[in-house]
Design an enzyme around this catalytic site. Structure first.
Site, mmCIF file in Angstrom:
data_model
loop_
_atom_site.group_PDB
_atom_site.id
_atom_site.type_symbol
_atom_site.label_atom_id
_atom_site.label_comp_id
_atom_site.label_asym_id
_atom_site.label_seq_id
_atom_site.Cartn_x
_atom_site.Cartn_y
_atom_site.Cartn_z
ATOM 1 N N GLY A 233 0.812 -1.207 0.000
ATOM 2 C CA GLY A 233 0.000 0.000 0.000
ATOM 3 C C GLY A 233 0.846 1.258 0.000
ATOM 4 O O GLY A 233 0.517 2.247 -0.634
ATOM 5 N N THR A 464 4.334 -6.490 5.382
ATOM 6 C CA THR A 464 5.529 -6.056 6.098
ATOM 7 C C THR A 464 6.059 -7.078 7.090
ATOM 8 O O THR A 464 7.152 -6.909 7.611
ATOM 9 C CB THR A 464 5.223 -4.759 6.857
ATOM 10 O OG1 THR A 464 4.082 -4.978 7.690
ATOM 11 C CG2 THR A 464 4.918 -3.618 5.890
ATOM 12 N N GLY A 505 2.867 0.760 13.444
ATOM 13 C CA GLY A 505 2.056 -0.424 13.642
ATOM 14 C C GLY A 505 2.521 -1.312 14.769
ATOM 15 O O GLY A 505 1.784 -1.581 15.730
ATOM 16 N N PRO A 586 14.859 -9.927 12.716
ATOM 17 C CA PRO A 586 15.859 -9.398 11.775
ATOM 18 C C PRO A 586 15.555 -9.705 10.318
ATOM 19 O O PRO A 586 15.940 -8.934 9.438
ATOM 20 C CB PRO A 586 17.162 -10.082 12.231
ATOM 21 C CG PRO A 586 16.766 -11.194 13.120
ATOM 22 C CD PRO A 586 15.438 -10.841 13.705
ATOM 23 N N GLN A 592 12.191 -4.834 5.140
ATOM 24 C CA GLN A 592 11.615 -3.493 5.138
ATOM 25 C C GLN A 592 12.661 -2.433 4.814
ATOM 26 O O GLN A 592 12.407 -1.494 4.052
ATOM 27 C CB GLN A 592 10.972 -3.202 6.494
ATOM 28 C CG GLN A 592 9.637 -3.881 6.688
ATOM 29 C CD GLN A 592 8.628 -3.422 5.652
ATOM 30 O OE1 GLN A 592 8.174 -2.294 5.669
ATOM 31 N NE2 GLN A 592 8.297 -4.294 4.716
ATOM 32 N N GLY A 656 9.789 2.206 15.077
ATOM 33 C CA GLY A 656 9.334 1.888 13.729
ATOM 34 C C GLY A 656 10.473 1.855 12.726
ATOM 35 O O GLY A 656 11.434 2.613 12.827
ATOM 36 N N GLU A 659 9.567 2.907 7.278
ATOM 37 C CA GLU A 659 9.740 4.026 6.354
ATOM 38 C C GLU A 659 11.132 4.634 6.336
ATOM 39 O O GLU A 659 11.508 5.297 5.376
ATOM 40 C CB GLU A 659 8.692 5.106 6.679
ATOM 41 C CG GLU A 659 7.301 4.672 6.251
ATOM 42 C CD GLU A 659 6.187 5.475 6.898
ATOM 43 O OE1 GLU A 659 5.594 6.320 6.226
ATOM 44 O OE2 GLU A 659 5.910 5.227 8.097
#
Length: 692
Positions: A233, A464, A505, A586, A592, A656, A659
């Site tokens: 997404g 993810t 998340g 990991p 990611q 997080g 990103e």
């Protein structure tokens, strides 16, 4: 109290992996339903004006067509305040590609053919669809995404810039970019006896339920949203869009029928968001030794006339480096375009491109190694708040990366290294992303069978690794083996959960699971009876965030090769080193991080959605013309995490990481290209003509 480490930190293979690779994992459009009907949208072919007539007779006459919806016969929404969701509510056209109707038929092919036969007449008005730095309608929004002030100032940046010994004063631009997940936006809607069920490709089932229930005036208890598997997404699925509303309208037109809608790849460029283009005027003032005295970051970007969206592009500049004087601002141009929306690291990604290229320019101007420049401007506390850092290891990221990358062998002069046709250079850039917590998260734990625990929360795994990581967190919180946990997610029938976005998340949902596990053990002891259960919520906010500067940090290293003859750029090596607190898994973390870095590479060299200002539409509407880095473009790429525990972030000690991999990576590519060629490119993507 931080959770004890046992299952967390181990490289657990993705629990949903076998179903994904064998094709047995159902995505939104693939749920087996009986007697479905297929929906194909009708879209506006002008960018600004009004619809005066819609002739549906030819469409309705085709065999297999069940219904045609238009702006002249659609139901009135109970709440049309969200302009992006106010579908078919009047005859006004706000952007090209806007939904103005839809055809329902017994096959996708029939629906598409019939939709093409609907004849639409317009009263067309002049189009304003081009972003410029001096757009006459520029204004300053009250705040930028999600709730930051649009303008900030510390000290007197203008005076400090006038007095600075060294000044960098340049404009940097980034283009339209479109989220392009492999699974397009899709849903199945069923309206049955006053209740709505929506199988949706979304990043947040509870967010969709709330928005759809509000739009249609429904009791949220009468709306169920299911998202068991989502094929990516990147932010665009973080909220419902106009296609969801159209599908629900169609389901109400044919109660008891399952309405299936999957957007085409071309339609994905019209109505589900994109990264706004940015024009960024960035100025740095420094002493001869590179110590910053002033930073000014002024951003111009676009929004839509139908709804405001303000990207927080300059916010990282407020806290990244030490400087006594700083000023940031955002201005928006309201255009006849679709609404921009979240795309991986909205704000931080384009903003750090400008800041990190400017820092590289300052290093060159001061004749200082770019890593040393960043170290000299390391702030001891958060410059924006004055709070101590919860866990800032940026210098360690830079130094670790430099050692791994072989930075010491780098010739500081650009254009000095050549192998045959190829000029070779290396670049570095820093990365940052805030450690966010979202409110509204609750988890339920039940001892379902001897030694078996069901853990329920309405989170969504968008590809993810959430399914795996939350199971690891639950196992540690309950003190059991991984195999003893049955995690259930992706359904509003489960306890409430926030959207998978903002790299929040695992933090937000994990806190709720830990709270539920601790309550469960308190209520039922270490040897609970079968059938007992506990539901608990996480606190909506992390109180520690008010006391500490809480961010993840990183450093990107890139080696680029540029053809002396054609200007073609090949990136041959990428390395990222990141500080993200404790690593939950990991394997999924590395996925990611290198995924984000690859998107940054794509942003630097390929991605560019071209909008024709005459007609207001995106011309590059497929993967033949909207280029994304493919396997052949992705070099030797590696990501390293400095694994430790952030005691202030959450009970897991993690932050997080979804990103931060994209933040700064495009700047590192641009800086490597400069080092290879001596040509400074400040506009993305970097194309051959800019280097020749």
């Amino acid at each position: 109290m931080t959770l004890a480490h046992r299952v967390m930190g181990t490289a657990v293979t993705r629990l949903d992996g076998p179903a994904k690779v064998t094709g047995t994992a159902p995505y939104a459009f693939e749920f087996g339903v009986e007697n479905p009907v297929y929906l194909h949208p009708i879209q506006a072919t002008i960018a600004h004006g009004r619809i005066t007539a819609m002739d549906t007779s030819a469409a309705a006459a085709i065999d297999g067509v069940a219904a045609v919806l238009t702006v002249f016969d659609a139901p009135t929404l109970a709440d049309a305040s969200n302009g992006d969701l106010a579908v078919l509510q009047d005859a006004a056209v706000h952007y090209r590609g806007q939904l103005i109707g839809g055809v329902l038929a017994d096959s996708t092919e029939t629906a598409r053919q019939a939709a093409s036969l609907v004849r639409v007449e317009y009263d067309e008005q002049p189009v304003d669809a081009e972003l410029t730095a001096d757009h006459p309608k520029l204004y300053t929004p009250e705040q930028v995404n999600p709730d930051y002030p649009a303008v900030t100032a510390q000290g007197d940046a203008e005076a400090a810039l006038r007095e600075a010994a060294v000044v960098i004063d340049n404009t940097y631009t980034t283009p339209h970019e479109h989220n392009s997940p492999m699974e397009p936006h899709a849903c199945i809607a069923l309206w049955d006896n006053g209740e709505l069920t929506l199988w949706d490709s979304t990043q947040g089932v509870h967010a969709v339920r709330e928005e759809i229930a509000s739009a249609f005036g429904l009791d949220p208890a009468k709306v169920r949203v299911i998202a068991k598997n989502v094929g990516g997404g990147f932010g665009s699925k973080g909220a419902p869009h106009s296609h969801n509303v159209l599908a629900v309208m169609a389901a109400q037109r044919l109660p008891g029928r399952h309405v299936k809608l999957a957007l085409t790849r071309q339609q994905m460029f019209d109505m589900v968001g994109y990264r706004t283009p940015t024009i960024q005027h960035l100025r740095l003032g420094a002493m001869p030794d590179g110590s910053l005295t002033a930073i000014s970051h002024e951003v111009v970007e676009q929004t839509a006339t139908v709804k405001e969206y303000a990207e927080q592009t300059a916010t990282p500049t407020r806290m990244m480096y030490a400087a006594p004087h700083r000023a940031t601002s955002h201005q928006l141009a309201p255009l006849d375009v679709p609404v921009p929306f979240w795309m991986r690291a909205p704000g931080e990604c384009p903003g750090m491109f400008a800041l990190e290229v400017a820092m590289d320019e300052l290093a060159v101007a001061c004749d200082i190694d770019p890593i040393e420049l960043r170290i000299r401007n390391e702030p001891p506390v958060d410059p924006e708040t004055g709070n101590p850092w919860s866990n800032r290891r940026l210098i360690e990221c830079l130094q670790t990366g430099a050692e791994r990358f072989g930075w010491a062998d780098r010739d500081p002069k650009p254009g000095n290294r050549c192998e045959g046709e190829w000029l070779i250079g290396s670049g570095v850039a820093s990365a940052v992303y805030p450690a966010m917590v979202m409110p509204g998260n609750t988890a339920r734990i039940e001892h379902a069978a001897p030694g078996r625990f069901v853990v329920q929360i309405g989170a969504v795994d968008i590809g993810t690794g959430t399914w795996t990581a939350l199971t690891q967190i639950a196992a540690d919180a309950l003190g059991v083996e991984l195999a003893a946990v049955d995690l259930q997610i992706g359904d509003t029938a489960l306890p409430s959960a926030s959207v998978a976005g903002g790299s929040s998340g695992i933090t937000s949902w994990g806190r709720a699971i830990v709270a539920a596990a601790r309550s469960f053990r308190h209520d039922h002891g270490e040897h609970p009876e079968v059938g007992v259960h506990t539901t608990a919520s996480a606190a909506d906010a992390n109180e520690e965030a008010e006391k500490f500067g809480m961010y993840s940090f990183g450093a990107h290293f890139v080696e680029a090769r540029v053809s002396r003859f054609t200007g073609e750029v090949h990136v041959s090596r990428m390395l990222g080193v990141f500080s993200v607190g404790r690593v939950i898994n990991p394997t999924t973390l590395r996925s990611q991080l290198i995924g984000g870095m690859t998107m940054g590479l794509s942003m630097a060299l390929h991605e560019h959605s071209v909008r024709d200002p005459r007609f207001g539409h995106i011309v590059t509407r497929d993967f033949a013309s909207y280029h994304i880095s493919s396997h052949a473009d992705v070099p030797a790429i590696e990501a390293i995490a400095l694994d430790d525990v952030d005691e202030h972030a959450n009970p897991m000690g993690s932050r997080g990481a979804g990103e931060i991999g994209i933040v700064g990576s495009a700047a590192a590519v641009a800086n490597a290209v400069f080092h290879a060629t001596g040509v400074r490119v400040r506009d993305l993507p970097i194309t051959c003509d800019a280097l020749l």
